[in-house]
Design a protein around this motif. Structure first.
Motif, PDB file in Angstrom:
ATOM      1  N   UNK A  95      15.817 -67.037  84.172  1.00  0.00           N
ATOM      2  CA  UNK A  95      16.122 -66.911  85.758  1.00  0.00           C
ATOM      3  C   UNK A  95      15.321 -65.744  86.054  1.00  0.00           C
ATOM      4  N   UNK A  96      13.951 -66.180  86.270  1.00  0.00           N
ATOM      5  CA  UNK A  96      13.008 -65.149  87.053  1.00  0.00           C
ATOM      6  C   UNK A  96      12.274 -65.852  88.064  1.00  0.00           C
ATOM      7  N   UNK A  97      11.627 -65.398  89.160  1.00  0.00           N
ATOM      8  CA  UNK A  97      11.208 -66.055  90.562  1.00  0.00           C
ATOM      9  C   UNK A  97      10.082 -67.198  90.120  1.00  0.00           C
ATOM     10  N   UNK A  98       9.055 -66.562  89.417  1.00  0.00           N
ATOM     11  CA  UNK A  98       8.067 -67.542  89.182  1.00  0.00           C
ATOM     12  C   UNK A  98       8.621 -68.905  88.147  1.00  0.00           C
ATOM     13  N   UNK A  99       9.476 -68.710  87.330  1.00  0.00           N
ATOM     14  CA  UNK A  99       9.915 -69.838  86.710  1.00  0.00           C
ATOM     15  C   UNK A  99      10.678 -70.928  87.607  1.00  0.00           C
ATOM     16  N   UNK A 100      11.394 -70.298  88.560  1.00  0.00           N
ATOM     17  CA  UNK A 100      12.253 -71.052  89.260  1.00  0.00           C
ATOM     18  C   UNK A 100      11.071 -71.840  90.331  1.00  0.00           C
ATOM     19  N   UNK A 101      10.067 -71.223  90.635  1.00  0.00           N
ATOM     20  CA  UNK A 101       9.109 -71.790  91.369  1.00  0.00           C
ATOM     21  C   UNK A 101       8.452 -73.065  90.540  1.00  0.00           C
ATOM     22  N   UNK A 102       8.338 -72.947  89.362  1.00  0.00           N
ATOM     23  CA  UNK A 102       7.836 -73.848  88.249  1.00  0.00           C
ATOM     24  C   UNK A 102       8.822 -75.032  88.154  1.00  0.00           C
ATOM     25  N   UNK A 103      10.120 -74.844  87.979  1.00  0.00           N
ATOM     26  CA  UNK A 103      11.090 -75.664  88.033  1.00  0.00           C
ATOM     27  C   UNK A 103      11.426 -76.667  89.293  1.00  0.00           C
ATOM     28  N   UNK A 104      11.216 -75.852  90.450  1.00  0.00           N
ATOM     29  CA  UNK A 104      11.092 -76.549  91.891  1.00  0.00           C
ATOM     30  C   UNK A 104      12.437 -76.972  92.016  1.00  0.00           C
ATOM     31  N   UNK A 105      12.564 -78.229  92.477  1.00  0.00           N
ATOM     32  CA  UNK A 105      13.521 -78.998  92.901  1.00  0.00           C
ATOM     33  C   UNK A 105      14.290 -79.741  91.710  1.00  0.00           C
ATOM     34  N   UNK A 106      13.730 -79.787  90.445  1.00  0.00           N
ATOM     35  CA  UNK A 106      14.038 -80.533  89.211  1.00  0.00           C
ATOM     36  C   UNK A 106      15.486 -80.045  89.101  1.00  0.00           C
ATOM     37  N   UNK A 107      16.579 -81.054  88.885  1.00  0.00           N
ATOM     38  CA  UNK A 107      17.811 -81.011  88.580  1.00  0.00           C
ATOM     39  C   UNK A 107      18.209 -80.660  87.368  1.00  0.00           C
ATOM     40  N   UNK A 108      17.734 -81.288  86.387  1.00  0.00           N
ATOM     41  CA  UNK A 108      18.358 -81.150  84.852  1.00  0.00           C
ATOM     42  C   UNK A 108      17.999 -79.891  84.222  1.00  0.00           C
ATOM     43  N   UNK A 109      18.360 -78.951  84.846  1.00  0.00           N
ATOM     44  CA  UNK A 109      17.866 -77.343  84.458  1.00  0.00           C
ATOM     45  C   UNK A 109      19.420 -76.556  84.461  1.00  0.00           C
ATOM     46  N   UNK A 110      19.229 -75.554  83.636  1.00  0.00           N
ATOM     47  CA  UNK A 110      20.166 -74.509  83.578  1.00  0.00           C
ATOM     48  C   UNK A 110      19.287 -73.125  83.358  1.00  0.00           C
ATOM     49  N   UNK A 111      19.821 -72.290  84.346  1.00  0.00           N
ATOM     50  CA  UNK A 111      19.059 -70.836  84.221  1.00  0.00           C
ATOM     51  C   UNK A 111      19.792 -69.736  83.420  1.00  0.00           C
ATOM     52  N   UNK A 112      19.430 -69.046  82.843  1.00  0.00           N
ATOM     53  CA  UNK A 112      20.015 -67.837  81.990  1.00  0.00           C
ATOM     54  C   UNK A 112      19.184 -66.653  82.452  1.00  0.00           C
ATOM     55  N   UNK A 113      19.930 -65.436  82.271  1.00  0.00           N
ATOM     56  CA  UNK A 113      19.425 -64.157  82.181  1.00  0.00           C
ATOM     57  C   UNK A 113      18.473 -63.931  81.027  1.00  0.00           C
ATOM     58  N   UNK A 114      17.294 -63.757  81.213  1.00  0.00           N
ATOM     59  CA  UNK A 114      16.478 -63.785  80.106  1.00  0.00           C
ATOM     60  C   UNK A 114      16.759 -62.417  79.001  1.00  0.00           C
ATOM     61  N   UNK A 115      17.598 -61.727  79.439  1.00  0.00           N
ATOM     62  CA  UNK A 115      18.019 -60.339  78.608  1.00  0.00           C
ATOM     63  C   UNK A 115      19.376 -60.631  78.115  1.00  0.00           C
ATOM     64  N   UNK A 116      20.134 -61.845  78.303  1.00  0.00           N
ATOM     65  CA  UNK A 116      21.390 -61.892  77.655  1.00  0.00           C
ATOM     66  C   UNK A 116      21.855 -63.040  77.014  1.00  0.00           C
TER      67      UNK A 116
END
Length: 166
Positions: A95-116
């Motif tokens: 879950x970092x801004x540039x990757x959210x931008x890469x994913x865009x409106x794609x729905x089959x995604x789960x985000x996670x804290x990259x340090x957790x």
């Protein structure tokens, strides 16, 4: 390449229960020495498959039957994300801004804290248990109807607004 964050995947793997570990393989396109240098682990867990460098066609083949875990916390653009989206694969993405931008409106995604790593382990475990990430229903070639949920919802919304105008 430490920012590619392979270590969080290994830490998450160590947190998974044995019944979940038996059901997964994690594939890295690294050599054993590269993974050890990047993560400082002492031995490679049995759930890890190391392919070394593979060509684009082999990557596409692996991706076609996999879930992409993209843990990088510094990135300019996530090309593997784009490739996975094109073939409608589930994504687990840092879950970092540039990757959210890469994913865009794609729905089959789960985000996670990259340090957790615990958060990532929970997402992997939930997916294995419930298949909660998958959203795609499919395409009926005979009728030519796209039955993907997102397109179906768009169609329903479009029909509703058309009827509201009449």
């Amino acid at each position: 390449m430490v920012y590619k964050n392979h270590k969080v995947i290994l830490e998450a793997l160590s947190l998974l229960p044995k019944d979940i570990k038996r059901k997964i393989q994690i594939i890295f396109t690294l050599t054993e020495s590269e993974l050890i240098n990047l993560t400082e682990i002492k031995s490679i867990p049995e759930e890890i498959v190391l392919t070394g460098r593979v060509n684009k066609q082999e990557v596409a083949e692996i991706l076609s039957r996999s879930i992409l875990i993209f843990p990088s916390y510094i990135e300019t653009f996530g090309l593997p994300i784009l490739e996975a989206k094109q073939i409608e694969r589930p994504l687990i993405v840092a879950d970092v801004p540039v990757l959210r931008e890469s994913v865009s409106d794609y729905e089959d995604v789960q985000y996670f804290n990259p340090f957790d790593s615990r958060h990532l382990a929970n997402i992997i475990s939930d997916f294995v248990k419930n298949r909660t990430i998958t959203r795609s229903v499919g395409f009926d070639e005979e009728s030519g109807i796209n039955t993907k949920l997102d397109n179906l919802l768009t169609l329903v919304k479009g029909e509703m607004s058309r009827h509201a105008k009449n």
